[in-house]
Design an enzyme around this catalytic site. Sequence first.
Site, PDB file in Angstrom:
ATOM      1  N   LYS A  88       9.869  36.549 -47.206  1.00 55.33           N
ATOM      2  CA  LYS A  88      10.877  36.018 -46.270  1.00 55.33           C
ATOM      3  C   LYS A  88      12.236  35.885 -46.955  1.00 55.33           C
ATOM      4  CE  LYS A  88      10.811  31.247 -47.215  1.00 55.33           C
ATOM      5  NZ  LYS A  88      11.699  30.257 -47.505  1.00 55.33           N
ATOM      6  N   GLY A 110       3.211  38.845 -51.710  1.00 54.80           N
ATOM      7  CA  GLY A 110       3.098  38.127 -50.451  1.00 54.80           C
ATOM      8  C   GLY A 110       3.537  36.701 -50.692  1.00 54.80           C
ATOM      9  N   ARG A 114      -0.160  32.374 -46.857  1.00 60.84           N
ATOM     10  CA  ARG A 114       0.993  32.886 -46.112  1.00 60.84           C
ATOM     11  C   ARG A 114       1.318  34.318 -46.548  1.00 60.84           C
ATOM     12  NH1 ARG A 114       5.307  28.296 -47.176  1.00 60.84           N
ATOM     13  NH2 ARG A 114       4.156  28.231 -49.133  1.00 60.84           N
ATOM     14  N   THR A 147      15.093  26.598 -49.941  1.00 58.71           N
ATOM     15  CA  THR A 147      15.758  27.903 -50.053  1.00 58.71           C
ATOM     16  C   THR A 147      16.478  28.201 -48.732  1.00 58.71           C
ATOM     17  OG1 THR A 147      14.053  28.642 -51.551  1.00 58.71           O
ATOM     18  CG2 THR A 147      15.367  30.354 -50.502  1.00 58.71           C
ATOM     19  N   ASN A 162      14.815  35.589 -56.391  1.00 57.07           N
ATOM     20  CA  ASN A 162      13.629  36.096 -55.691  1.00 57.07           C
ATOM     21  C   ASN A 162      13.798  37.565 -55.299  1.00 57.07           C
ATOM     22  OD1 ASN A 162      12.198  33.803 -56.000  1.00 57.07           O
ATOM     23  ND2 ASN A 162      12.136  33.212 -53.853  1.00 57.07           N
ATOM     24  N   CYS A 183       7.353  32.960 -49.955  1.00 55.80           N
ATOM     25  CA  CYS A 183       8.712  33.019 -50.521  1.00 55.80           C
ATOM     26  C   CYS A 183       9.286  34.434 -50.606  1.00 55.80           C
ATOM     27  CB  CYS A 183       8.714  32.370 -51.890  1.00 55.80           C
ATOM     28  SG  CYS A 183       8.153  30.664 -51.810  1.00 55.80           S
ATOM     29  N   PHE A 196      12.885  26.914 -58.652  1.00 53.29           N
ATOM     30  CA  PHE A 196      12.365  28.231 -59.039  1.00 53.29           C
ATOM     31  C   PHE A 196      10.871  28.193 -59.330  1.00 53.29           C
ATOM     32  CE2 PHE A 196      16.863  28.027 -60.336  1.00 53.29           C
ATOM     33  CZ  PHE A 196      17.379  29.115 -59.645  1.00 53.29           C
TER      34      PHE A 196
END
Length: 439
Positions: free
Chosen positions: A269, A263, A336, A122, A214, A266, A153
């Site tokens: 951010k 969270g 993450r 990405t 996203n 992906c 995806f």
Amino acid sequence: MKLTVIGCGYLGATHAACMAELGHEVLGMDSDMDKVAILNSGKAPFHERDLDVMLARHTAAGRLRFTASYAEGAAFADLHFIGVGTPQLPGEHAYDLSHLFTAVRRLAPWLKNPAVITVKSTVPVGTAPRVRDLLHEFAPAGDALEVAWNPEFLRESFAIEDTLRPDRLVLGFESEHSWAEAVLRQCFAKIIEAGTPTIVTDWATAELAKASANAFLATKISFINAVAEVCEASGADVTTLADILGHDVRIGRRGMRPGLGFGGGCLPKDIRGFMARAGELGVDQALTILREVDAINNRRRERMVDLARAQLNGTFQGKRITIWGAAFKPDTDDVRDSPALAVAHRLHELGALVTVTDPQALDNARKQHPELDYADDPVAAVENADLLLHLTEWPQFSHIDPYRLAARTPTPKVVDGRGTLNAKVWRDAGWTVRALGRP
Ligand code: UGA
């Protein structure tokens, strides 16, 4: 076909295994020698449903192996996928593209024949020409190399399903009728023949496909969580409300689960990277909506802390809090930007004695948050707790019998951050139950 997959994290390792599943001969490449060794032994270095089985099958059959050598990778195939990570730059909203450009720079000198380099990572829109320029400058094959964009995806915990049976396949090329298109159509033939909508487009549209997908998913979650704030102020129930809204096919219930918010590596951010890129392009106003999406998402974590405080008569000092969940969502060990761990850390800062339990993510959680206590058994972890927080909706947690659990603590109080505990049953079992967005 023979192909390589460069970068063997959640995305790359899954892609490599799935390409072998499609019948290709695959060489995965990663600069982390430990990861290469684990993958070559037929195991995944992280938890992803069914991936171990697939890796074991194809490494044993010799159809799939892993290396750290770019020379070996370049010699192995003329089709290369790049799936390295593009995290957020520390202290900034923009992407850190260093892993991507390093991979391209390290591969390029070995590319002596015409080849297709297909990027799945990405990225901000406008990255593809930079990859092409690097390849053309540093590869002996020069402009005989073609760059293709194939955004991914997949969702963690459904990674194999999403790779082999995607909702759509997006292929971006520099020009129409490129040789790379024929190569990728052959590579994905089984997926295309299964009826997967296949959209062939230009680089920029392919890059933006991922960023905007996203961004939309994050917006949908924050929308229902903004409504949850209104529900909390008015005594309405956001879960029932989401059901009602979801029956409208234009809205749809999927991807609209209210709760502690999103969270992971992906969505958070990617909305920030999308905003940063829009700013660089001079259209930052177009995406100011995403600033609010991010803010709503962060407020859910604060709200959870407030609800917990209210259950503990206004103070966390010396209070024992058990948290069910460390992973950013169920069925992964990925922590993450985990909402659960963010709340756990905050409560620890505020003086609580926090114990976290999770079916898969404890090792990763320990590395990221050594200040917290951890427990393997979610039932034993509740022993003498002043408060239980349900922050990642693993099915294992909602299957635990609240009657059996109530006996473990003199003050059975729970706050459900994911809305999947059966509040009535828990109340009947003697628990004081609070939930985000619910009366
Ligand atoms: C997300 C996208 O869903 C994928 O399509 C995309 O390919 C991937 O990012 C990526 O960019 O690689 P993922 O991060 O694995 O996938 O997880 P999701 O299932 O989308 O969940 C993201 C977060 O949102 C989780 O914390 C989850 O708990 C939360 N969420 C999700 C909600 O709070 N409500 C929902 O309705 C859905």
